[in-house]
Scaffold this active site. Structure first.
Site, PDB file in Angstrom:
ATOM      1  N   ARG A 166       0.847  -1.217   0.000  1.00 25.39           N
ATOM      2  CA  ARG A 166       0.000   0.000   0.000  1.00 25.39           C
ATOM      3  C   ARG A 166       0.875   1.257   0.000  1.00 25.39           C
ATOM      4  O   ARG A 166       0.592   2.233   0.711  1.00 25.39           O
ATOM      5  CB  ARG A 166      -0.939   0.039   1.199  1.00 25.39           C
ATOM      6  CG  ARG A 166      -1.818  -1.157   1.346  1.00 25.39           C
ATOM      7  CD  ARG A 166      -2.971  -1.161   0.348  1.00 25.39           C
ATOM      8  NE  ARG A 166      -3.873  -2.249   0.641  1.00 25.39           N
ATOM      9  CZ  ARG A 166      -3.774  -3.464   0.089  1.00 25.39           C
ATOM     10  NH1 ARG A 166      -2.852  -3.713  -0.820  1.00 25.39           N
ATOM     11  NH2 ARG A 166      -4.627  -4.412   0.412  1.00 25.39           N
ATOM     12  N   SER A 239     -10.714  -0.099   3.458  1.00 30.08           N
ATOM     13  CA  SER A 239      -9.937  -0.374   4.679  1.00 30.08           C
ATOM     14  C   SER A 239      -9.391   0.940   5.218  1.00 30.08           C
ATOM     15  O   SER A 239      -8.730   1.684   4.495  1.00 30.08           O
ATOM     16  CB  SER A 239      -8.764  -1.300   4.368  1.00 30.08           C
ATOM     17  OG  SER A 239      -9.233  -2.462   3.766  1.00 30.08           O
ATOM     18  N   GLU A 335      -4.784   4.262   6.266  1.00 28.92           N
ATOM     19  CA  GLU A 335      -4.533   4.036   4.842  1.00 28.92           C
ATOM     20  C   GLU A 335      -5.012   5.202   3.967  1.00 28.92           C
ATOM     21  O   GLU A 335      -4.262   5.663   3.096  1.00 28.92           O
ATOM     22  CB  GLU A 335      -5.194   2.729   4.387  1.00 28.92           C
ATOM     23  CG  GLU A 335      -4.825   2.377   2.958  1.00 28.92           C
ATOM     24  CD  GLU A 335      -5.409   1.059   2.502  1.00 28.92           C
ATOM     25  OE1 GLU A 335      -5.033   0.021   3.059  1.00 28.92           O
ATOM     26  OE2 GLU A 335      -6.241   1.083   1.583  1.00 28.92           O
TER      27      GLU A 335
HETATM   28  P1  FAD Z   1      -8.401   9.455  -4.651  1.00 27.42           P
HETATM   29  O1  FAD Z   1      -9.048   9.064  -3.372  1.00 27.42           O
HETATM   30  O2  FAD Z   1      -9.064  10.472  -5.487  1.00 27.42           O
HETATM   31  O3  FAD Z   1      -6.918   9.938  -4.346  1.00 27.42           O
HETATM   32  C1  FAD Z   1      -6.073   9.135  -3.528  1.00 27.42           C
HETATM   33  C2  FAD Z   1      -4.700   9.821  -3.461  1.00 27.42           C
HETATM   34  O4  FAD Z   1      -4.096   9.799  -4.745  1.00 27.42           O
HETATM   35  C3  FAD Z   1      -4.783  11.294  -3.059  1.00 27.42           C
HETATM   36  O5  FAD Z   1      -3.627  11.592  -2.303  1.00 27.42           O
HETATM   37  C4  FAD Z   1      -4.746  12.040  -4.385  1.00 27.42           C
HETATM   38  O6  FAD Z   1      -4.190  13.329  -4.252  1.00 27.42           O
HETATM   39  C5  FAD Z   1      -3.851  11.132  -5.217  1.00 27.42           C
HETATM   40  N1  FAD Z   1      -4.153  11.101  -6.654  1.00 27.42           N
HETATM   41  C6  FAD Z   1      -5.318  10.759  -7.247  1.00 27.42           C
HETATM   42  N2  FAD Z   1      -5.182  10.756  -8.581  1.00 27.42           N
HETATM   43  C7  FAD Z   1      -3.906  11.113  -8.851  1.00 27.42           C
HETATM   44  C8  FAD Z   1      -3.151  11.304 -10.051  1.00 27.42           C
HETATM   45  N3  FAD Z   1      -3.676  11.090 -11.265  1.00 27.42           N
HETATM   46  N4  FAD Z   1      -1.852  11.681  -9.931  1.00 27.42           N
HETATM   47  C9  FAD Z   1      -1.293  11.897  -8.724  1.00 27.42           C
HETATM   48  N5  FAD Z   1      -1.957  11.745  -7.564  1.00 27.42           N
HETATM   49  C10 FAD Z   1      -3.247  11.343  -7.616  1.00 27.42           C
HETATM   50  N6  FAD Z   1      -7.678  -0.082  -2.221  1.00 27.42           N
HETATM   51  C11 FAD Z   1      -6.915  -1.183  -2.440  1.00 27.42           C
HETATM   52  O7  FAD Z   1      -5.687  -1.080  -2.566  1.00 27.42           O
HETATM   53  N7  FAD Z   1      -7.473  -2.426  -2.523  1.00 27.42           N
HETATM   54  C12 FAD Z   1      -8.806  -2.636  -2.391  1.00 27.42           C
HETATM   55  O8  FAD Z   1      -9.260  -3.755  -2.497  1.00 27.42           O
HETATM   56  C13 FAD Z   1      -9.635  -1.501  -2.136  1.00 27.42           C
HETATM   57  N8  FAD Z   1     -10.961  -1.644  -1.949  1.00 27.42           N
HETATM   58  C14 FAD Z   1     -11.730  -0.554  -1.665  1.00 27.42           C
HETATM   59  C15 FAD Z   1     -13.106  -0.746  -1.435  1.00 27.42           C
HETATM   60  C16 FAD Z   1     -13.933   0.334  -1.144  1.00 27.42           C
HETATM   61  C17 FAD Z   1     -15.393   0.110  -0.909  1.00 27.42           C
HETATM   62  C18 FAD Z   1     -13.371   1.649  -1.117  1.00 27.42           C
HETATM   63  C19 FAD Z   1     -14.264   2.826  -0.850  1.00 27.42           C
HETATM   64  C20 FAD Z   1     -12.017   1.836  -1.317  1.00 27.42           C
HETATM   65  C21 FAD Z   1     -11.173   0.740  -1.586  1.00 27.42           C
HETATM   66  N9  FAD Z   1      -9.792   0.886  -1.806  1.00 27.42           N
HETATM   67  C22 FAD Z   1      -9.020  -0.209  -2.065  1.00 27.42           C
HETATM   68  C23 FAD Z   1      -9.169   2.216  -1.726  1.00 27.42           C
HETATM   69  C24 FAD Z   1      -9.248   3.019  -3.065  1.00 27.42           C
HETATM   70  O9  FAD Z   1     -10.315   2.583  -3.848  1.00 27.42           O
HETATM   71  C25 FAD Z   1      -7.965   2.892  -3.899  1.00 27.42           C
HETATM   72  O10 FAD Z   1      -6.853   3.339  -3.160  1.00 27.42           O
HETATM   73  C26 FAD Z   1      -8.049   3.700  -5.195  1.00 27.42           C
HETATM   74  O11 FAD Z   1      -6.914   3.459  -6.004  1.00 27.42           O
HETATM   75  C27 FAD Z   1      -8.159   5.223  -4.979  1.00 27.42           C
HETATM   76  O12 FAD Z   1      -8.435   5.828  -6.229  1.00 27.42           O
HETATM   77  P2  FAD Z   1      -9.122   7.254  -6.330  1.00 27.42           P
HETATM   78  O13 FAD Z   1      -9.118   7.647  -7.754  1.00 27.42           O
HETATM   79  O14 FAD Z   1     -10.445   7.221  -5.663  1.00 27.42           O
HETATM   80  O15 FAD Z   1      -8.095   8.133  -5.513  1.00 27.42           O
HETATM   81  P1  NAP Z   2     -10.005 -11.022   4.255  1.00 27.87           P
HETATM   82  O1  NAP Z   2     -10.070 -11.909   3.076  1.00 27.87           O
HETATM   83  O2  NAP Z   2     -11.068 -11.101   5.309  1.00 27.87           O
HETATM   84  O3  NAP Z   2      -8.596 -11.173   4.950  1.00 27.87           O
HETATM   85  C1  NAP Z   2      -8.289 -10.401   6.125  1.00 27.87           C
HETATM   86  C2  NAP Z   2      -6.884  -9.894   5.988  1.00 27.87           C
HETATM   87  O4  NAP Z   2      -6.007 -11.006   5.978  1.00 27.87           O
HETATM   88  C3  NAP Z   2      -6.715  -9.141   4.719  1.00 27.87           C
HETATM   89  O5  NAP Z   2      -6.512  -7.824   5.067  1.00 27.87           O
HETATM   90  C4  NAP Z   2      -5.539  -9.786   4.009  1.00 27.87           C
HETATM   91  O6  NAP Z   2      -4.438  -8.923   3.867  1.00 27.87           O
HETATM   92  C5  NAP Z   2      -5.087 -10.896   4.917  1.00 27.87           C
HETATM   93  N1  NAP Z   2      -5.025 -12.162   4.164  1.00 27.87           N
HETATM   94  C6  NAP Z   2      -6.046 -12.975   3.839  1.00 27.87           C
HETATM   95  N2  NAP Z   2      -5.583 -14.078   3.197  1.00 27.87           N
HETATM   96  C7  NAP Z   2      -4.250 -13.927   3.123  1.00 27.87           C
HETATM   97  C8  NAP Z   2      -3.205 -14.707   2.563  1.00 27.87           C
HETATM   98  N3  NAP Z   2      -3.453 -15.902   1.974  1.00 27.87           N
HETATM   99  N4  NAP Z   2      -1.931 -14.235   2.638  1.00 27.87           N
HETATM  100  C9  NAP Z   2      -1.672 -13.064   3.212  1.00 27.87           C
HETATM  101  N5  NAP Z   2      -2.622 -12.273   3.750  1.00 27.87           N
HETATM  102  C10 NAP Z   2      -3.888 -12.702   3.716  1.00 27.87           C
HETATM  103  O7  NAP Z   2      -9.907  -9.505   3.765  1.00 27.87           O
HETATM  104  P2  NAP Z   2     -11.031  -8.522   3.223  1.00 27.87           P
HETATM  105  O8  NAP Z   2     -11.083  -7.363   4.124  1.00 27.87           O
HETATM  106  O9  NAP Z   2     -12.288  -9.268   2.898  1.00 27.87           O
HETATM  107  O10 NAP Z   2     -10.368  -8.036   1.867  1.00 27.87           O
HETATM  108  C11 NAP Z   2     -10.131  -8.938   0.800  1.00 27.87           C
HETATM  109  C12 NAP Z   2      -9.034  -8.390  -0.087  1.00 27.87           C
HETATM  110  O11 NAP Z   2      -9.449  -7.136  -0.631  1.00 27.87           O
HETATM  111  C13 NAP Z   2      -7.745  -8.117   0.686  1.00 27.87           C
HETATM  112  O12 NAP Z   2      -6.653  -8.366  -0.167  1.00 27.87           O
HETATM  113  C14 NAP Z   2      -7.835  -6.636   1.002  1.00 27.87           C
HETATM  114  O13 NAP Z   2      -6.566  -6.032   1.102  1.00 27.87           O
HETATM  115  C15 NAP Z   2      -8.606  -6.087  -0.199  1.00 27.87           C
HETATM  116  N6  NAP Z   2      -9.400  -4.918   0.210  1.00 27.87           N
HETATM  117  C16 NAP Z   2      -8.740  -3.753   0.392  1.00 27.87           C
HETATM  118  C17 NAP Z   2      -9.419  -2.616   0.752  1.00 27.87           C
HETATM  119  C18 NAP Z   2      -8.713  -1.311   0.897  1.00 27.87           C
HETATM  120  O14 NAP Z   2      -9.354  -0.287   1.015  1.00 27.87           O
HETATM  121  N7  NAP Z   2      -7.403  -1.298   0.882  1.00 27.87           N
HETATM  122  C19 NAP Z   2     -10.794  -2.667   0.970  1.00 27.87           C
HETATM  123  C20 NAP Z   2     -11.428  -3.891   0.823  1.00 27.87           C
HETATM  124  C21 NAP Z   2     -10.721  -5.025   0.438  1.00 27.87           C
HETATM  125  P3  NAP Z   2      -4.200  -7.864   2.669  1.00 27.87           P
HETATM  126  O15 NAP Z   2      -5.087  -6.713   2.964  1.00 27.87           O
HETATM  127  O16 NAP Z   2      -2.756  -7.515   2.831  1.00 27.87           O
HETATM  128  O17 NAP Z   2      -4.523  -8.509   1.383  1.00 27.87           O
END
Ligand code: FAD
Ligand code: NAP
Length: 339
Positions: A166, A239, A335
């Protein structure tokens, strides 16, 4: 074309938490020329610039005293294809999930595990988005960014982005790089990643033995829809905390008192703890304080029930951080990007 600037615009529709703060100035940009024009005007006026995409990784705790530059560029194209591997490029403002769906519909494999993540293509490298065992670094072929310090364009290779969990070079230098377009190394044949969470089990339940990329994507979408609140219905930014990576000895100390601790050993000998498990153990799941709360099914997700301010959500997050530190000796890192 002259970019339209608006003043005192509510950002509520532009962040998935649904926080109602205002932007001093707001402009949408559709291509490189518009980006340059908006940046130049902001510089002439002495106005700071804050770039947003889908607003799905933001916590806005106050009015944004800056030009909010909303990336609205569109376009996706195949740059090269040798019959087995291909490179696809997409503009920063492309919405992420429709881009993933488009690539799958073309028969391109690689992005299936990253299905249904909100936001834009341009923001995805910021925190090296990841889900279900795949991160953007695993399919990354390069990106083009504008250096806001020099005004020059620069191409970044995988190594130059310094992607981490991340994390990336871009996240560590807030405001310096404006990502314009991103390239992905995809394939015509599938290398399935199914050993993460319930993906394999979900496919088995559906009777799928040899899953296609499309089938994996659909299985992941169905799991995500069950587990995660839809921001259209309940404000959230996914998250709220990163999973902390700590020393193995610390995990053993926690395990001695909590045998059910959820922990994943890392290649470097450290251990990743599931932050959601820590928060749930501490009793925060479903907790609500005014309109700010912890989701009732997924304790890693903080939510806005309607009228919460960013400051209220942040205050709740800080209370959770202090509690987890006191109970487990583990520091939780936020995050989403805080403004
Ligand atoms: P924004 O929120 O608009 O911006 C995020 C940051 O990036 C800010 O600092 C902004 O200034 C900067 N930024 C945006 N665009 C640019 C650009 N073009 N150039 C330079 N800087 C920029 N994240 C995960 O990693 N895995 C997941 O599974 C995941 N699941 C999610 C589920 C839900 C329901 C939600 C609400 C969020 C989730 N996220 C997840 C977080 C998020 O969706 C991601 O981080 C996504 O990439 C953010 O994109 P955005 O365009 O909305 O960014
Ligand atoms: P989950 O499957 O309930 O798992 C809980 C946590 O355990 C996750 O955060 C994941 O870490 C870790 N995990 C599960 N299986 C693993 C494996 N085999 N090896 C290493 N780590 C493991 O998680 P969840 O909340 O439903 O999310 C599912 C996936 O979507 C995850 O990868 C999560 O990161 C991603 N997600 C991200 C966001 C976001 O905003 N960043 C939001 C929703 C979902 P990791 O998070 O490191 O994968």
């Amino acid at each position: 074309m002259t970019v339209q600037w608006q003043e005192w615009v509510s950002l509520k529709p532009f962040n998935t938490f649904g926080i109602d703060v205002k932007a001093r100035y707001f402009a949408q940009v559709h291509d490189d020329d518009e980006v340059r024009e908006a940046l130049a005007r902001a510089q002439r006026m002495g106005v700071a610039v804050f770039v947003i995409g889908g607003g799905s990784n933001l916590l806005l705790s106050r009015d944004v005293d800056a030009l909010v530059l909303h990336m609205a560029s569109r376009g996706r194209r195949v740059l090269s294809d040798d019959g087995e591997r291909l490179v696809v490029e997409a503009e920063a403002g492309e919405p992420w999930h429709p881009f993933v769906q488009w690539s799958l519909a073309q028969g391109f494999c690689g992005l299936e595990n990253l299905s249904l993540i909100p936001g834009t293509v341009g923001a995805a490298p910021m925190q090296n988005v990841g889900a279900y065992g795949v991160e953007i670094k695993d399919v990354f072929a390069g990106l083009t960014a504008l250096d806001r310090e020099t005004g020059e364009l620069r191409d970044f290779s995988l190594a130059e982005c310094a992607f981490g969990y991340r994390d990336s070079l871009f996240k560590r230098a807030p405001g310096r790089w404006l990502i314009l377009r991103v390239r992905f190394a995809l394939s015509h044949s599938l290398q399935a990643h199914l050993d993460y969470g319930p993906v394999r089990q979900r496919l088995a339940e559906q009777g799928v033995e040899q899953p296609s990329a499309q089938a994996i994507s659909e299985a992941i979408c169905s799991i995500r829809r069950e587990k995660l609140p839809d921001p259209a219905e309940l404000g959230n930014a996914g998250s709220f905390f990163k999973n902390p990576v700590v020393a193995a000895e610390q995990v053993e100390r926690i395990r001695a008192q909590h045998p059910s601790v959820v922990a994943y050993p890392q290649a470097d000998g450290q251990v990743k703890l599931a932050a959601g498990w820590l928060i749930e153990q501490a009793g925060w799941k479903g907790y609500r304080e005014g309109d700010a709360g912890v989701h009732r099914l997924q304790s890693l997700v903080l939510v806005n029930y309607g009228q919460a301010s960013g400051a209220q959500v942040h205050a709740l997050a800080q209370r959770i951080q202090a509690d987890i530190l006191a109970r487990f000796g583990v520091a939780l890192e936020m995050e989403p990007n805080l403004y």
